[in-house]
Enzyme design. Structure first.
Site, mmCIF file in Angstrom:
data_model
loop_
_atom_site.group_PDB
_atom_site.id
_atom_site.type_symbol
_atom_site.label_atom_id
_atom_site.label_comp_id
_atom_site.label_asym_id
_atom_site.label_seq_id
_atom_site.Cartn_x
_atom_site.Cartn_y
_atom_site.Cartn_z
ATOM 1 N N PRO A 82 0.831 -1.203 0.000
ATOM 2 C CA PRO A 82 0.000 0.000 0.000
ATOM 3 C C PRO A 82 0.868 1.256 0.000
ATOM 4 O O PRO A 82 1.714 1.420 0.880
ATOM 5 C CB PRO A 82 -0.794 -0.114 1.310
ATOM 6 C CG PRO A 82 0.069 -0.943 2.206
ATOM 7 C CD PRO A 82 0.831 -1.887 1.316
ATOM 8 N N GLY A 84 0.430 5.423 -0.392
ATOM 9 C CA GLY A 84 -0.600 6.465 -0.445
ATOM 10 C C GLY A 84 -0.363 7.510 -1.507
ATOM 11 O O GLY A 84 -1.286 8.261 -1.854
ATOM 12 N N TYR A 134 -5.907 3.852 7.741
ATOM 13 C CA TYR A 134 -5.083 4.657 8.655
ATOM 14 C C TYR A 134 -6.000 5.265 9.710
ATOM 15 O O TYR A 134 -6.900 6.044 9.375
ATOM 16 C CB TYR A 134 -4.419 5.801 7.879
ATOM 17 C CG TYR A 134 -3.017 5.528 7.381
ATOM 18 C CD1 TYR A 134 -2.085 4.850 8.161
ATOM 19 C CD2 TYR A 134 -2.613 6.011 6.131
ATOM 20 C CE1 TYR A 134 -0.787 4.642 7.702
ATOM 21 C CE2 TYR A 134 -1.318 5.805 5.661
ATOM 22 C CZ TYR A 134 -0.410 5.115 6.458
ATOM 23 O OH TYR A 134 0.863 4.920 6.003
ATOM 24 N N SER A 229 6.985 -5.171 9.070
ATOM 25 C CA SER A 229 7.341 -4.021 8.231
ATOM 26 C C SER A 229 7.840 -2.889 9.107
ATOM 27 O O SER A 229 7.284 -2.654 10.185
ATOM 28 C CB SER A 229 6.074 -3.563 7.483
ATOM 29 O OG SER A 229 6.258 -2.275 6.906
ATOM 30 N N HIS A 231 7.947 0.037 7.544
ATOM 31 C CA HIS A 231 7.435 1.106 6.673
ATOM 32 C C HIS A 231 8.527 1.579 5.709
ATOM 33 O O HIS A 231 8.637 2.760 5.395
ATOM 34 C CB HIS A 231 6.919 2.264 7.534
ATOM 35 C CG HIS A 231 5.688 2.938 7.001
ATOM 36 N ND1 HIS A 231 4.433 2.746 7.532
ATOM 37 C CD2 HIS A 231 5.507 3.802 5.972
ATOM 38 C CE1 HIS A 231 3.548 3.492 6.870
ATOM 39 N NE2 HIS A 231 4.183 4.141 5.918
ATOM 40 N N ASP A 262 7.489 -6.835 4.445
ATOM 41 C CA ASP A 262 7.971 -5.871 3.454
ATOM 42 C C ASP A 262 9.098 -5.064 4.048
ATOM 43 O O ASP A 262 9.449 -5.230 5.227
ATOM 44 C CB ASP A 262 6.850 -4.979 2.893
ATOM 45 C CG ASP A 262 6.375 -3.872 3.821
ATOM 46 O OD1 ASP A 262 7.155 -3.371 4.667
ATOM 47 O OD2 ASP A 262 5.207 -3.483 3.677
ATOM 48 N N GLY A 264 12.512 -3.365 1.912
ATOM 49 C CA GLY A 264 13.823 -3.694 1.372
ATOM 50 C C GLY A 264 13.845 -4.787 0.320
ATOM 51 O O GLY A 264 14.930 -5.156 -0.141
ATOM 52 N N ARG A 266 14.078 -6.271 -3.028
ATOM 53 C CA ARG A 266 14.531 -5.704 -4.306
ATOM 54 C C ARG A 266 14.793 -6.769 -5.364
ATOM 55 O O ARG A 266 15.519 -6.539 -6.327
ATOM 56 C CB ARG A 266 15.817 -4.886 -4.095
ATOM 57 C CG ARG A 266 15.635 -3.655 -3.210
ATOM 58 C CD ARG A 266 14.747 -2.586 -3.866
ATOM 59 N NE ARG A 266 14.559 -1.422 -3.025
ATOM 60 C CZ ARG A 266 13.573 -1.291 -2.130
ATOM 61 N NH1 ARG A 266 12.694 -2.254 -1.944
ATOM 62 N NH2 ARG A 266 13.448 -0.197 -1.413
ATOM 63 N N ARG A 286 8.692 0.556 -3.060
ATOM 64 C CA ARG A 286 9.335 1.469 -4.012
ATOM 65 C C ARG A 286 9.541 0.891 -5.405
ATOM 66 O O ARG A 286 9.314 1.611 -6.387
ATOM 67 C CB ARG A 286 10.638 1.996 -3.420
ATOM 68 C CG ARG A 286 10.398 2.892 -2.182
ATOM 69 C CD ARG A 286 11.719 3.396 -1.635
ATOM 70 N NE ARG A 286 11.586 4.157 -0.404
ATOM 71 C CZ ARG A 286 11.531 3.629 0.827
ATOM 72 N NH1 ARG A 286 11.539 2.313 0.999
ATOM 73 N NH2 ARG A 286 11.442 4.415 1.880
HETATM 74 C C1 LIG Z 1 6.109 6.875 -0.921
HETATM 75 C C2 LIG Z 1 5.597 5.844 0.028
HETATM 76 C C3 LIG Z 1 4.285 5.935 0.501
HETATM 77 C C4 LIG Z 1 3.793 4.972 1.374
HETATM 78 N N1 LIG Z 1 2.484 5.057 1.794
HETATM 79 C C5 LIG Z 1 1.987 4.090 2.606
HETATM 80 C C6 LIG Z 1 0.618 4.115 2.994
HETATM 81 O O1 LIG Z 1 -0.127 5.010 2.617
HETATM 82 N N2 LIG Z 1 0.170 3.112 3.795
HETATM 83 C C7 LIG Z 1 0.977 2.094 4.228
HETATM 84 O O2 LIG Z 1 0.540 1.186 4.934
HETATM 85 N N3 LIG Z 1 2.293 2.064 3.869
HETATM 86 C C8 LIG Z 1 2.796 3.027 3.067
HETATM 87 N N4 LIG Z 1 4.109 2.960 2.674
HETATM 88 C C9 LIG Z 1 4.933 1.823 3.126
HETATM 89 C C10 LIG Z 1 4.821 0.638 2.176
HETATM 90 O O3 LIG Z 1 3.569 0.023 2.252
HETATM 91 C C11 LIG Z 1 5.864 -0.436 2.494
HETATM 92 O O4 LIG Z 1 5.776 -0.765 3.853
HETATM 93 C C12 LIG Z 1 7.291 -0.003 2.168
HETATM 94 O O5 LIG Z 1 7.346 0.814 1.026
HETATM 95 C C13 LIG Z 1 8.113 -1.258 1.943
HETATM 96 O O6 LIG Z 1 9.424 -0.954 1.720
HETATM 97 P P1 LIG Z 1 10.103 -0.892 0.255
HETATM 98 O O7 LIG Z 1 9.708 0.425 -0.321
HETATM 99 O O8 LIG Z 1 11.524 -1.000 0.600
HETATM 100 O O9 LIG Z 1 9.580 -2.068 -0.562
HETATM 101 C C14 LIG Z 1 4.618 3.904 1.797
HETATM 102 C C15 LIG Z 1 5.937 3.831 1.319
HETATM 103 C C16 LIG Z 1 6.423 4.768 0.439
HETATM 104 C C17 LIG Z 1 7.833 4.629 -0.075
#
Ligand SMILES: Cc1cc2nc3c(=O)[nH]c(=O)nc-3n(C[C@H](O)[C@H](O)[C@H](O)COP(=O)(O)O)c2cc1C
Length: 334
Positions: A82, A84, A134, A229, A231, A262, A264, A266, A286
């Protein structure tokens, strides 16, 4: 120089193309992590500490990557996380992510902070969808969206509960998109899980778990799955890597509920590692954003297929015929 077709691009090419196509401030938002970025770096480094144990004497040539979650079979354990803010990339980006996830035959997690409503997502995607609420947006709005998700046929609903403190990029807390005010955090309470569980009949996912104690609280309150996670390193600097927290969460609740991971991931090798340590599937954040920024629907599909093909290759080279049969025996910790 002629650009390669997206189907021939690796993740590095896709990332660079995305970077070139995104305005610098949008790129910074997506790549951003809290303070020193130690958690962000640790997520990938910790995955890199595991290597595979090669095995060649077997007859596996076409391993199965299908997984089933909440009664929905999908063709790969690489799910869409997810996010946002896909709409910062392009007005149509959320639709493209939805369509790409459907084409890649994966599962799509969508954020409460997205612009699309559950109905929009359902129209955009053939994928099974999970709505992630959220609580900062208020119980009323969580419930409105969760009920709508239920009505239009989502696979599950859930709560992202790690925003006890708001997301931080460097030293800055981003402005909220809805009312122009700085984001705030929201305390995490098992009561919120119990409440949503009473209100909806769909399975309930809790995201943002980083240890055994929290995992037990979430499952005790009714979570049907948890997402390990941090985040993507955007909240607590010097957190543990998600993959470091995974084993104790699996040990604590893995016999009762599916555990996802989640932060990292890649490539397919990272997925194999997470599955070997007990995850049922992973979410990809990402890299999916890079895919949609680089090439829309086809870019999202490419990232998921690329990771799935890499996973298959690892499975063949380690002698595993199905994702459910991946065990810790394929790994060596450096
Ligand atoms: C730009 C951005 C926006 C995100 N927005 C949300 C969100 O709205 N809700 C949520 O649960 N996680 C959010 N995340 C976290 C992602 O769901 C996820 O946990 C995280 O991107 C995983 O890491 P990775 O980018 O290394 O794969 C966001 C991450 C990024 C990079």
């Amino acid at each position: 120089m002629m650009e390669k077709p997206i189907e021939e691009m690796g993740l590095r090419d896709i990332r660079e193309l995305a970077r070139a196509r995104m305005p610098q401030e949008v790129w910074r938002h997506f790549m951003g992590a809290a303070e020193t970025r130690a958690t962000f770096r640790r997520n990938q480094r910790s995955l890199q500490r595991f290597v595979f144990r090669q095995r060649i004497f077997h007859d596996i040539t076409d391993p199965r990557t299908t997984v089933e979650l909440f009664g929905h079979p999908v063709s790969t354990p690489a799910f869409v996380a997810p996010v946002g803010s896909f709409a910062m990339i392009r007005e149509t980006a959320e639709r493209e992510v939805g369509e790409g996830a459907g084409r890649a035959r994966t599962m799509l997690f969508v954020s409460h902070a997205a612009i699309s409503s559950p109905r929009d997502w359902k129209e955009a995607s053939r994928a099974p969808i999970v709505f992630m609420g959220y609580l900062t947006r208020g119980r009323e709005d969580v419930l409105r969206c969760a009920k709508l998700a239920e009505e239009v046929g989502f696979a599950a609903v859930g709560l992202t509960m790690d925003t006890v403190q708001p997301v931080k990029i460097g030293d800055r807390i981003p402005l909220s998109k809805i009312d122009g005010k700085p984001r705030t955090g929201h305390p995490a309470s098992p009561k919120d899980i119990e409440w949503l569980k009473r209100e909806v009949s769909l399975p309930l996912v809790v995201k943002g778990i980083m240890g055994a104690e929290d995992a037990r609280v979430a499952v005790g309150a009714g979570a049907d799955a948890v997402v390990v996670s941090n985040h993507g390193g955007r909240i607590l600097d010097y957190n543990r890597a998600a993959v470091e927290a995974l084993p104790e969460v699996v040990e604590a609740v893995g016999r009762k509920v599916p555990v996802l991971l989640d932060s990292g991931v890649r490539g397919g090798g990272d997925i194999a590692k997470a599955l070997a340590l007990g995850a049922k599937a992973v979410l990809v954040g990402r890299p999916v954003a890079w895919g949609v920024a680089a090439a829309g629907v086809a870019g999202v599909e490419r990232v998921i297929r690329l990771f799935t093909d890499e996973l298959k290759r690892v499975m063949i080279m380690t002698g595993v015929g199905a994702v459910s049969e991946i065990t810790e025996s394929i790994l060596i910790r450096e």
